[in-house]
Enzyme design. Structure first.
Site, PDB file in Angstrom:
ATOM      1  N   ASP A   1     -10.615  27.297 -54.198  1.00  0.00           N
ATOM      2  CA  ASP A   1     -11.057  28.667 -53.891  1.00  0.00           C
ATOM      3  C   ASP A   1     -11.944  29.204 -55.018  1.00  0.00           C
ATOM      4  OD1 ASP A   1     -11.340  30.961 -52.393  1.00  0.00           O
ATOM      5  OD2 ASP A   1      -9.486  31.876 -53.091  1.00  0.00           O
TER       6      ASP A   1
ATOM      7  N   TYR B   1      -0.334  38.573 -49.805  1.00  0.00           N
ATOM      8  CA  TYR B   1       0.446  37.525 -50.432  1.00  0.00           C
ATOM      9  C   TYR B   1       0.843  37.841 -51.875  1.00  0.00           C
ATOM     10  CZ  TYR B   1      -0.599  34.690 -46.374  1.00  0.00           C
ATOM     11  OH  TYR B   1      -0.678  34.232 -45.081  1.00  0.00           O
TER      12      TYR B   1
ATOM     13  N   GLY C   1      -3.831  45.711 -57.996  1.00  0.00           N
ATOM     14  CA  GLY C   1      -4.295  44.944 -56.847  1.00  0.00           C
ATOM     15  C   GLY C   1      -3.163  44.720 -55.874  1.00  0.00           C
ATOM     16  N   SER C   2      -3.512  44.615 -54.596  1.00  0.00           N
ATOM     17  CA  SER C   2      -2.488  44.423 -53.578  1.00  0.00           C
ATOM     18  C   SER C   2      -3.079  43.654 -52.421  1.00  0.00           C
ATOM     19  CB  SER C   2      -1.961  45.768 -53.086  1.00  0.00           C
ATOM     20  OG  SER C   2      -0.958  45.585 -52.104  1.00  0.00           O
ATOM     21  N   GLY C   3      -2.309  42.706 -51.890  1.00  0.00           N
ATOM     22  CA  GLY C   3      -2.753  41.934 -50.737  1.00  0.00           C
ATOM     23  C   GLY C   3      -1.556  41.455 -49.950  1.00  0.00           C
TER      24      GLY C   3
END
Length: 476
Positions: free
Chosen positions: A141, A32, A28-30
Site C-alpha cells: 500500500d 479499521y 485520525g479515525s477509520g
C-alpha cells in the site's frame, strides 16, 4: 483541528495504557483503526497510539515493524499492547506530515520544485523500500499518504497493515531459520537521527519462529545478485506453471463485483488505516484487493494472487511520477477506469510485453479495444529529463520481472549527477498537513475517488459477451 475525545472508546478504559500514556486528542479515525496523539508519561515524548480493530492487520503491522526496527526510513514502533479480548494498540513515533502534504504544498505555491529536493525525497523512499524488500516484506500500500515525514525532513514508510512477508516456495517458517537483513542502505542518508526507541524485548509476537531467526548482514553486491536470481526464478516459475496455474477461489474486486473497495478518505490522518475488503484471506494468503487503486499494479487489477515485491515497484513509479509532475499518474475512478488509463498510456497488455499475462485470473474476462497509438509515459512527464523519464519507465512497466529494484535505482547515475540531492536539513517541510481543511475543493480532494467502488462509473461503452471461459466484458 482538534478532534474531541470520545468517552466510550476502549483505549480510555485500559489501565495498562493510561498508566503509561496521557491521551491528548484523536487525530485520525477509520473503519479499521483510530489514532490518538498522546504523551508518554516517563519522558514526555509525543507518540501516536494506533488502536487497530482488525486482528490480522494489527498482527501484520507489528510483525513487519519488529523485523524492520532500527531502520532510519521506517516508522518506529516503540511499544504495543496486545490482549485477546481487546483491540491491539500500537505505540508509534508521531510524525505530523507526509509526502502527500508536501506535494500538495508544492502545487499550491506553484512554480518549479528544485530537482535536488525531488531527488532527496526519492532516495529516502527508495531506502525505505529497499530495506523492506531485503527482508522479503512487500508493503502492498505504498502511496504518498503512507510516507510520513518528520519535522527535520526524514521520510519514513508507515502503515504496514497490508504488509506481507514473502517466503520462497517450500520455505517452512517454523522448521527453518530465515535469514533476515536489517542493514539499512545509508549511502545517500544524511542527518538521519537514530530512532528514539525500539520495541521492548518483553513484548513478543505470537510464536512464529521470529525469535529464532538469524540476523545477517549482506553487502550490496551480494544482495543485488540474489535479487536478480530471485526475479529470474520467478520468471521461470511463471513459464513452467503457465499451464498448471489454478485459481484458488479468489477473484479480483473488478471481475466478480462481490468485493468492493472502501472509499479512501483524503482528509484522514496517514496513521488511519483503511484496508480494502479481501486483502488477505483467513489464512493470510495473498489476494488481489490490496493497495490503493491509483498505485495498484496491473497484475492486481487483473486479479493476480501470485505476485511479489514487484507490486511495490509499480507503486514507486506512480509516486515518483507524482513527485515530478505534482499530479497523480493514473487517477482512476474505478478499477476498470484504472486499467483503461494504464492501457491508454502503455498500450494493450499482451504477451509481447509480458509473456505470462494470459494466466492472470481476469485476463480472459476483461478486454479493451485495441489501442493503436498509446500515449506513452513521455506525454505525462512534460519538461522532464530523459533520466527522470527513464526511472519512471523502469518501474511503470507491465512485466514485473522487468521492473527495476530499489537497490538498482539507488545505484542509478541520476542520483550522482548535478544537481545533487539536497541535504535532508534543506528540505522544505510544511508546518502542518491539515491546512487542506481550509482549502477550496482540490488538493487532497483530488484523492476522493482513489478508493471508490464505482466500478460501473464513467469508463465509456462496454459489452458483455459469453465465451468458453464464462462472461467477457469488453470496453471501448
Amino acid at each position: 483541528m482538534v478532534h474531541p475525545l470520545p468517552k466510550s472508546w476502549s483505549i480510555h478504559t485500559r489501565p495498562e495504557i493510561t498508566a503509561k500514556y496521557e491521551i491528548l486528542e484523536r487525530v485520525g479515525s477509520g473503519a479499521y483503526s483510530d489514532v490518538y496523539r498522546a504523551r508518554r508519561l516517563s519522558d514526555n515524548l509525543i507518540v501516536a497510539l494506533k488502536e487497530v480493530h482488525d486482528y490480522q492487520s494489527a498482527f501484520r503491522e507489528i510483525e513487519a515493524l519488529q523485523m524492520l526496527r532500527n531502520c532510519p526510513n521506517i516508522v518506529v514502533l516503540h511499544d504495543y499492547f496486545w490482549r485477546e479480548d481487546e483491540d491491539a494498540v500500537l505505540v508509534l513515533e508521531f510524525l505530523r506530515t507526509d509526502l502527500a502534504a508536501i506535494i500538495r504544498d508544492w502545487k499550491k505555491k506553484g512554480g518549479g520544485v528544485r530537482v535536488g529536493e525531488v531527488k532527496r525525497w526519492m532516495l529516502q523512499v527508495l531506502c525505505g523500500v529497499d530495506v523492506c524488500h531485503r527482508n522479503m516484506i512487500v508493503h502492498r500500500d505504498l502511496k504518498p499518504g503512507n510516507l510520513l515525514v518528520s519535522d527535520d525532513g526524514v521520510l519514513k514508510l508507515a502503515d504496514f497493515g497490508q504488509a506481507k512477508i514473502l517466503m520462497e516456495p517450500g520455505f517452512d517458517g517454523v522448521n527453518n531459520n530465515q535469514q533476515l537483513v536489517v542493514e539499512q542502505n545509508t549511502r545517500y542518508q544524511e542527518n538521519v537521527t537514530p530512532p528514539l526507541d525500539v520495541v521492548p524485548d518483553a513484548h513478543s509476537l505470537p510464536d512464529q519462529g521470529l525469535n529464532k531467526q538469524v540476523v545477517e548482514d549482506t553487502n550490496r553486491e551480494e544482495y543485488l545478485r540474489q535479487f536478480v536470481e530471485l526475479k529470474a526464478k520467478r520468471h521461470d516459475m511463471d513459464e513452467t506453471n503457465k499451464e498448471t496455474n489454478t485459481n484458488d477461489g479468489y477473484s479480483s474486486c473488478l471481475a466478480t463485483g462481490t468485493i468492493s473497495d472502501v472509499d479512501d478518505d483524503p482528509l484522514k490522518s496517514s496513521y488511519s488505516y483503511e484496508t480494502e475488503e479481501g486483502g488477505v484471506d483467513k489464512d493470510g494468503a495473498l489476494t488481489s484487493c490490496v493497495g490503493t487503486r491509483w498505485f495498484r499494479a496491473p497484475e492486481l487489477l487483473y486479479g493476480s494472487m501470485d505476485y511479489g515485491l514487484e507490486v511495490d515497484l509499480w507503486s514507486l513509479g506512480c509516486i515518483f511520477s507524482e513527485l515530478l509532475t505534482l499530479e497523480p499518474l493514473f487517477p482512476g475512478i474505478s478499477d476498470i477506469d484504472q486499467l483503461g488509463r494504464i492501457i491508454n498510456v502503455l498500450g494493450n497488455l499482451t504477451e509481447e510485453f509480458w509473456p505470462s499475462c494470459s494466466k492472470l485470473p481476469d485476463y480472459k474476462i476483461i478486454s479493451f479495444a485495441k489501442i493503436e497509438n498509446p500515449i506513452g509515459l513521455e506525454a505525462y512527464l512534460p519538461n522532464r529529463t530523459p533520466d527522470e523519464i527513464s526511472i519512471v519507465k523502469r518501474l511503470v512497466c507491465y512485466n514485473p520481472a522487468n521492473r527495476a529494484t530499489a537497490m538498482e535505482l539507488l545505484n542509478d547515475k541520476y542520483f550522482n549527477e548535478e544537481p545533487m540531492p539536497l541535504p535532508i536539513s534543506e528540505l522544505h517541510v510544511p508546518l502542518t498537513k491539515n491546512d487542506h481543511e481550509e482549502d477550496s475543493p482540490g488538493g487532497w480532494n483530488d484523492y476522493d475517488d482513489m478508493g471508490s467502488d464505482s466500478d460501473s462509473g464513467d469508463f465509456g461503452h462496454f459489452k458483455v459477451v459469453t465465451t468458453g471461459f464464462g462472461v467477457s466484458i469488453q470496453f471501448s
